[in-house]
Design an enzyme around this catalytic site. Structure first.
Site, PDB file in Angstrom:
ATOM      1  N   ASN A  51       0.812  -1.309  -0.161  1.00  0.00           N
ATOM      2  CA  ASN A  51      -0.057   0.033   0.071  1.00  0.00           C
ATOM      3  C   ASN A  51       0.886   1.345   0.130  1.00  0.00           C
ATOM      4  O   ASN A  51       0.132   2.400   0.078  1.00  0.00           O
ATOM      5  CB  ASN A  51      -0.883   0.078   1.202  1.00  0.00           C
ATOM      6  CG  ASN A  51      -0.072   0.252   2.248  1.00  0.00           C
ATOM      7  OD1 ASN A  51       1.049   0.029   2.616  1.00  0.00           O
ATOM      8  ND2 ASN A  51      -1.020   0.378   3.542  1.00  0.00           N
ATOM      9  N   LYS A  53       3.710   4.110  -1.686  1.00  0.00           N
ATOM     10  CA  LYS A  53       4.004   4.751  -2.677  1.00  0.00           C
ATOM     11  C   LYS A  53       5.466   4.305  -3.399  1.00  0.00           C
ATOM     12  O   LYS A  53       6.199   3.998  -2.643  1.00  0.00           O
ATOM     13  CB  LYS A  53       4.095   6.263  -2.616  1.00  0.00           C
ATOM     14  CG  LYS A  53       4.623   7.047  -3.765  1.00  0.00           C
ATOM     15  CD  LYS A  53       4.777   8.545  -3.205  1.00  0.00           C
ATOM     16  CE  LYS A  53       5.333   9.402  -4.290  1.00  0.00           C
ATOM     17  NZ  LYS A  53       4.928   9.221  -5.690  1.00  0.00           N
ATOM     18  N   LYS A  55       5.759   1.837  -6.380  1.00  0.00           N
ATOM     19  CA  LYS A  55       5.469   0.623  -6.960  1.00  0.00           C
ATOM     20  C   LYS A  55       5.731   0.791  -8.326  1.00  0.00           C
ATOM     21  O   LYS A  55       6.551   0.339  -9.113  1.00  0.00           O
ATOM     22  CB  LYS A  55       4.191  -0.045  -6.891  1.00  0.00           C
ATOM     23  CG  LYS A  55       3.917  -0.662  -5.236  1.00  0.00           C
ATOM     24  CD  LYS A  55       2.603  -1.050  -5.188  1.00  0.00           C
ATOM     25  CE  LYS A  55       1.681  -0.259  -5.243  1.00  0.00           C
ATOM     26  NZ  LYS A  55       1.526   0.820  -4.038  1.00  0.00           N
ATOM     27  N   THR A  56       4.972   1.712  -8.821  1.00  0.00           N
ATOM     28  CA  THR A  56       5.188   2.082 -10.347  1.00  0.00           C
ATOM     29  C   THR A  56       6.339   2.824 -10.774  1.00  0.00           C
ATOM     30  O   THR A  56       7.088   2.573 -11.790  1.00  0.00           O
ATOM     31  CB  THR A  56       4.016   3.098 -10.946  1.00  0.00           C
ATOM     32  OG1 THR A  56       2.759   2.486 -10.917  1.00  0.00           O
ATOM     33  CG2 THR A  56       4.217   3.290 -12.424  1.00  0.00           C
ATOM     34  N   THR A  57       6.948   3.503  -9.722  1.00  0.00           N
ATOM     35  CA  THR A  57       8.143   3.978  -9.928  1.00  0.00           C
ATOM     36  C   THR A  57       9.417   3.223  -9.863  1.00  0.00           C
ATOM     37  O   THR A  57      10.227   3.147 -10.850  1.00  0.00           O
ATOM     38  CB  THR A  57       8.590   5.345  -8.653  1.00  0.00           C
ATOM     39  OG1 THR A  57       7.263   5.814  -8.623  1.00  0.00           O
ATOM     40  CG2 THR A  57       9.908   5.845  -9.096  1.00  0.00           C
ATOM     41  N   ARG A  65      16.663   1.059 -16.421  1.00  0.00           N
ATOM     42  CA  ARG A  65      18.022   0.499 -16.493  1.00  0.00           C
ATOM     43  C   ARG A  65      18.038  -0.600 -17.784  1.00  0.00           C
ATOM     44  O   ARG A  65      19.167  -0.776 -18.347  1.00  0.00           O
ATOM     45  CB  ARG A  65      17.857  -0.365 -15.104  1.00  0.00           C
ATOM     46  CG  ARG A  65      19.019  -1.459 -14.931  1.00  0.00           C
ATOM     47  CD  ARG A  65      18.806  -2.324 -13.746  1.00  0.00           C
ATOM     48  NE  ARG A  65      19.169  -1.325 -12.551  1.00  0.00           N
ATOM     49  CZ  ARG A  65      18.669  -1.625 -11.271  1.00  0.00           C
ATOM     50  NH1 ARG A  65      18.027  -2.714 -11.069  1.00  0.00           N
ATOM     51  NH2 ARG A  65      18.991  -0.518 -10.480  1.00  0.00           N
ATOM     52  N   PHE A 105      -8.981   5.618 -13.323  1.00  0.00           N
ATOM     53  CA  PHE A 105      -9.400   4.640 -12.177  1.00  0.00           C
ATOM     54  C   PHE A 105     -10.950   4.072 -12.177  1.00  0.00           C
ATOM     55  O   PHE A 105     -11.937   4.838 -12.632  1.00  0.00           O
ATOM     56  CB  PHE A 105      -9.270   5.369 -10.903  1.00  0.00           C
ATOM     57  CG  PHE A 105      -7.843   5.694 -10.616  1.00  0.00           C
ATOM     58  CD1 PHE A 105      -6.839   4.727 -10.429  1.00  0.00           C
ATOM     59  CD2 PHE A 105      -7.261   7.168 -10.633  1.00  0.00           C
ATOM     60  CE1 PHE A 105      -5.510   5.293 -10.105  1.00  0.00           C
ATOM     61  CE2 PHE A 105      -6.051   7.396 -10.311  1.00  0.00           C
ATOM     62  CZ  PHE A 105      -5.138   6.422 -10.092  1.00  0.00           C
ATOM     63  N   TRP A 107     -13.204   3.608 -10.134  1.00  0.00           N
ATOM     64  CA  TRP A 107     -14.110   4.522  -9.243  1.00  0.00           C
ATOM     65  C   TRP A 107     -14.317   5.621  -9.848  1.00  0.00           C
ATOM     66  O   TRP A 107     -15.264   6.291  -9.584  1.00  0.00           O
ATOM     67  CB  TRP A 107     -13.456   4.732  -7.783  1.00  0.00           C
ATOM     68  CG  TRP A 107     -12.078   5.189  -7.730  1.00  0.00           C
ATOM     69  CD1 TRP A 107     -11.781   6.389  -7.901  1.00  0.00           C
ATOM     70  CD2 TRP A 107     -10.937   4.504  -7.696  1.00  0.00           C
ATOM     71  NE1 TRP A 107     -10.524   6.688  -7.655  1.00  0.00           N
ATOM     72  CE2 TRP A 107      -9.689   5.522  -7.578  1.00  0.00           C
ATOM     73  CE3 TRP A 107     -10.544   3.137  -7.583  1.00  0.00           C
ATOM     74  CZ2 TRP A 107      -8.643   5.029  -7.607  1.00  0.00           C
ATOM     75  CZ3 TRP A 107      -9.281   2.919  -7.585  1.00  0.00           C
ATOM     76  CH2 TRP A 107      -8.108   3.641  -7.444  1.00  0.00           C
ATOM     77  N   GLU A 142       0.009  -1.851 -12.742  1.00  0.00           N
ATOM     78  CA  GLU A 142      -1.297  -1.945 -11.999  1.00  0.00           C
ATOM     79  C   GLU A 142      -2.083  -3.234 -12.365  1.00  0.00           C
ATOM     80  O   GLU A 142      -3.339  -3.441 -12.336  1.00  0.00           O
ATOM     81  CB  GLU A 142      -2.093  -0.826 -12.322  1.00  0.00           C
ATOM     82  CG  GLU A 142      -1.215   0.388 -12.204  1.00  0.00           C
ATOM     83  CD  GLU A 142      -1.040   0.748 -10.603  1.00  0.00           C
ATOM     84  OE1 GLU A 142      -1.097  -0.020  -9.751  1.00  0.00           O
ATOM     85  OE2 GLU A 142      -0.638   1.984 -10.165  1.00  0.00           O
TER      86      GLU A 142
END
Length: 210
Positions: A51, A53, A55-57, A65, A105, A107, A142
């Site tokens: 949860n 910040k 993950k995508t980064t 790389r 998203f 939602w 995602e």
């Protein structure tokens, strides 16, 4: 300072230095032994979930790389909308193909049928990347949401990833990675949130958060 005191300090310093060298040597031997045991050459699967910040980064860092070493990479973005994406703007200029769901998203859309159709369309593109050995790395950004929401067929997704070219690596990002993804991965990282600027009312920063 007396001559004896200087001698004692010099001796203590030499002993600390020697102790440090012995400790470092033992650590080096352990690391070298582990490196020597890693003899398998194949692509890996990495799951970055949790949860927090980043993950995508992390996924995009791996893509950078890969490209920096002269290999080909491809990116598939689920959930993400049509808004600006600094990574995409940069990497497309370096020949990295993107397949983007583009609906934003779930939602926000509040359209399950439309989201499923969009997910299936982008998954069709993902399957092409996952079957093409020219790609050293494929980022499935995602993807975890697509499985958690049952937007994609779980068995097909798992089978496609498992049967990709032997030397191709895959990075899967997103919260709530299902157990099957974690089990088949070679590396799993759980990103934990301790603090987040957004919760303090600070707006997301272009060039930092997106």
């Amino acid at each position: 300072m007396s001559e004896n005191s200087q001698h004692d300090k010099s001796q203590e310093s030499a002993e600390r230095e020697e102790k440090h060298k012995r400790k470092s040597q033992k650590q080096k031997e352990k690391v070298d032994a582990k490196v020597a045991k890693a003899t398998i050459e194949k692509g890996v699967m990495i799951v970055v979930t949790g949860n927090g910040k980043g993950k995508t980064t992390s996924g995009f860092g791996t893509v950078c790389r890969c490209v920096g070493h002269g290999y080909k990479a491809a990116v598939v973005q689920f959930i993400k909308g049509k808004w600006d994406c600094g990574e995409r703007d940069l990497l497309e200029g370096h020949g990295v193909p993107f397949a983007v769901m583009g609906t934003g998203f779930t939602w926000n859309t509040q359209d399950r049928a439309g989201d499923i159709a969009a997910a299936e369309a982008v998954w069709t593109e993902a399957k092409k990347f996952l079957a093409d050995p020219q790609y050293h790395l494929v980022l499935l950004d995602e993807l975890t949401y697509m499985l958690g929401y049952d937007y994609l067929d779980k068995e097909e997704v798992l089978s496609t990833i498992a049967n990709r070219p032997e030397n191709q690596s895959v990075v899967v990002t997103g919260r709530g990675a299902i157990r099957e993804l974690r089990d088949m991965a070679d590396t799993v990282s759980e990103v934990k949130e301790e603090k987040h600027a957004f919760k303090a009312g600070i707006k997301a920063r272009k060039g930092v958060d997106w």
